[in-house]
Design an enzyme around this catalytic site. Structure first.
Site, short mmCIF file in Angstrom:
data_model
loop_
_atom_site.label_atom_id
_atom_site.label_comp_id
_atom_site.label_asym_id
_atom_site.label_seq_id
_atom_site.Cartn_x
_atom_site.Cartn_y
_atom_site.Cartn_z
N HIS A 17 0.86 -1.19 0.00
CA HIS A 17 0.00 0.00 0.00
C HIS A 17 0.90 1.23 0.00
CE1 HIS A 17 -3.75 2.16 1.83
NE2 HIS A 17 -3.01 3.01 1.13
N HIS A 19 1.39 4.90 -2.41
CA HIS A 19 1.06 5.78 -3.53
C HIS A 19 2.36 6.40 -4.00
CE1 HIS A 19 -3.26 5.66 -2.39
NE2 HIS A 19 -2.74 5.47 -1.19
N HIS A 197 -9.56 1.44 -1.23
CA HIS A 197 -9.45 2.01 0.10
C HIS A 197 -10.86 2.01 0.69
CE1 HIS A 197 -5.60 3.43 -1.27
NE2 HIS A 197 -5.39 4.24 -0.26
N GLU A 200 -11.04 3.64 6.10
CA GLU A 200 -9.94 4.46 6.65
C GLU A 200 -10.60 5.54 7.52
OE1 GLU A 200 -7.82 6.76 3.70
OE2 GLU A 200 -6.13 7.19 5.05
N ASP A 279 2.01 6.99 2.24
CA ASP A 279 2.62 8.19 1.62
C ASP A 279 3.82 8.61 2.47
OD1 ASP A 279 0.38 8.90 -0.41
OD2 ASP A 279 -0.67 8.62 1.49
N1 ADE Z 1 -4.22 8.98 -1.63
C1 ADE Z 1 -2.99 8.98 -1.14
N2 ADE Z 1 -2.99 8.56 0.14
C2 ADE Z 1 -4.28 8.29 0.45
C3 ADE Z 1 -4.95 7.80 1.61
N3 ADE Z 1 -4.30 7.52 2.74
N4 ADE Z 1 -6.28 7.65 1.56
C4 ADE Z 1 -6.95 7.93 0.45
N5 ADE Z 1 -6.39 8.38 -0.66
C5 ADE Z 1 -5.05 8.54 -0.68
ZN ZN Z 2 -3.55 4.88 0.59
#
Ligand code: ADE
Ligand code: ZN
Length: 337
Positions: A17, A19, A197, A200, A279
């Site tokens: 996971h 990005h 996703h 969250e 990220d």
């Molecule tokens: N895009 C990048 N990081 C993200 C996250 N944690 N949740 C949703 N979209 C994302």
């Molecule tokens: Zn993500």
């Protein structure tokens, strides 16, 4: 006996996971902005880093999309991806399954080809030079509409061999998986695996939708499943992989403190949970920092850490014999450390 930090550093790890746009370090951002003659609304790297303080997902996304604006050429996407690979190679990450967000770039006039070719060339070089195996996942931005997602799927068709799965990210609350049911049906028809996703910031109900309407084979985040006992039982029964991101959860206030992170409880319940960075350039850490963060906050044993690393391979889309080989390797590492 090695200490926990050294133990984590030496473990062979997966990242499921991530990005790629979220691995854009401020130093590289300034360098690329300069060569592309693009103004960044911050005077220095330090100034930019000060803006990395978020109360929720949306506050982060606003900065994340702004950062991606400086990426213009194929070489920019190559450099972004190469920097990530170099970093995770140092951390003993051996297999990655990573997201890219084409709409973040095509919406500002950068061609799909430019984006994917730069990323793919770096991934090929990473496999050659570092031995890191990889899978690419194309993620749709859920704050945009269905038509935009369909257009993006169309643009991906010539690159079917390069993209194994489609995903769903961006602003979760108010953009449920059901909004993309038809796009995901089409993607599956075309042979893509699906992930999303869900859970969250959004409710457990979104995880049910991801399972039932999008037919995901892996759920990204999913922390909120803990609000729904029936859902937990179901996820355990089908051994649905969940890609958890501890430092992301902390920085986006999904949890108040890492000591409140549900990962240990989830493991105890028998959920197939994995550790990932989401990220890393924005949340203060790559894979080792994520493992170490929860290990220290939750006082995890080496056995629990080993289980998490094994889960990463189990939840991956590596060939079965490769999974088995890596899991054995981790067991031997645990015995010797
Ligand atoms: N895009 C990048 N990081 C993200 C996250 N944690 N949740 C949703 N979209 C994302
Ligand atoms: Zn993500």
């Amino acid at each position: 006996m090695t200490d926990i930090r050294t133990f984590i550093e030496g473990l062979p790890k997966t990242e499921l996971h991530l990005h790629i746009e979220g691995s854009f370090e401020p130093e590289l951002m300034f360098e690329i902005a300069k060569r592309n003659n693009i103004e960044i609304p911050f005077s220095s790297v330090e100034d930019l880093k000060k803006a990395y303080s978020f109360n929720n997902l949306q506050e982060f996304l606003d900065i994340y999309y702004q950062g991606a604006n400086v990426l213009i050429t194929e070489q920019d996407f190559y450099d972004l991806t190469w920097a990530y690979l170099t970093k995770v190679h140092e951390q003993n990450v051996v297999h990655i399954e990573i997201f890219f967000d084409p709409q973040t770039h095509t919406d500002r006039g950068i061609s799909f080809d430019t984006v994917i070719k730069g990323i793919k060339r770096a991934l090929e070089d990473g496999e050659k030079q570092y031995g890191i195996t990889y899978i690419l996942i194309m993620s749709f931005l859920r704050h945009l509409d269905e038509t935009s997602a369909f257009n993006t799927l169309e643009q991906a068709m010539p690159y079917k061999d390069w993209i194994k799965a489609v995903g769903l990210d961006s602003s979760e609350v108010g953009n449920p998986p059901s909004k993309f049911e038809r796009v995901f049906a089409k993607a599956r028809e075309e042979g893509f695996l699906t992930v999303a996703h869900a859970g969250e910031e959004g409710p457990a109900e979104y995880i049910w939708e991801a399972l039932n309407l999008l037919q995901v084979v892996r759920n990204d985040h999913g922390n909120r499943c803990m609000d729904d006992e029936k859902l937990v039982e179901h996820l355990v029964e089908i051994q649905m992989p969940l890609t958890l991101c501890p430092l992301s959860n902390l920085e986006l206030k999904v949890v108040r403190d890492l000591r409140d992170h549900p990962i240990a409880k989830m493991m105890d319940r028998g959920l197939l949970v994995t550790v990932n960075s989401d990220d890393p350039a924005y949340f203060g850490g790559y894979m080792n920092e994520n493992y170490l963060g929860i290990a220290e906050a939750l006082d995890l044993s080496k056995e629990q850490i080993t289980q998490l690393a094994k889960n990463g391979f189990t939840a991956s889309w590596l060939p079965e014999e490769e999974k088995t080989r890596r899991i054995r390797e981790i067991e031997t590492y645990y015995q010797n450390n």
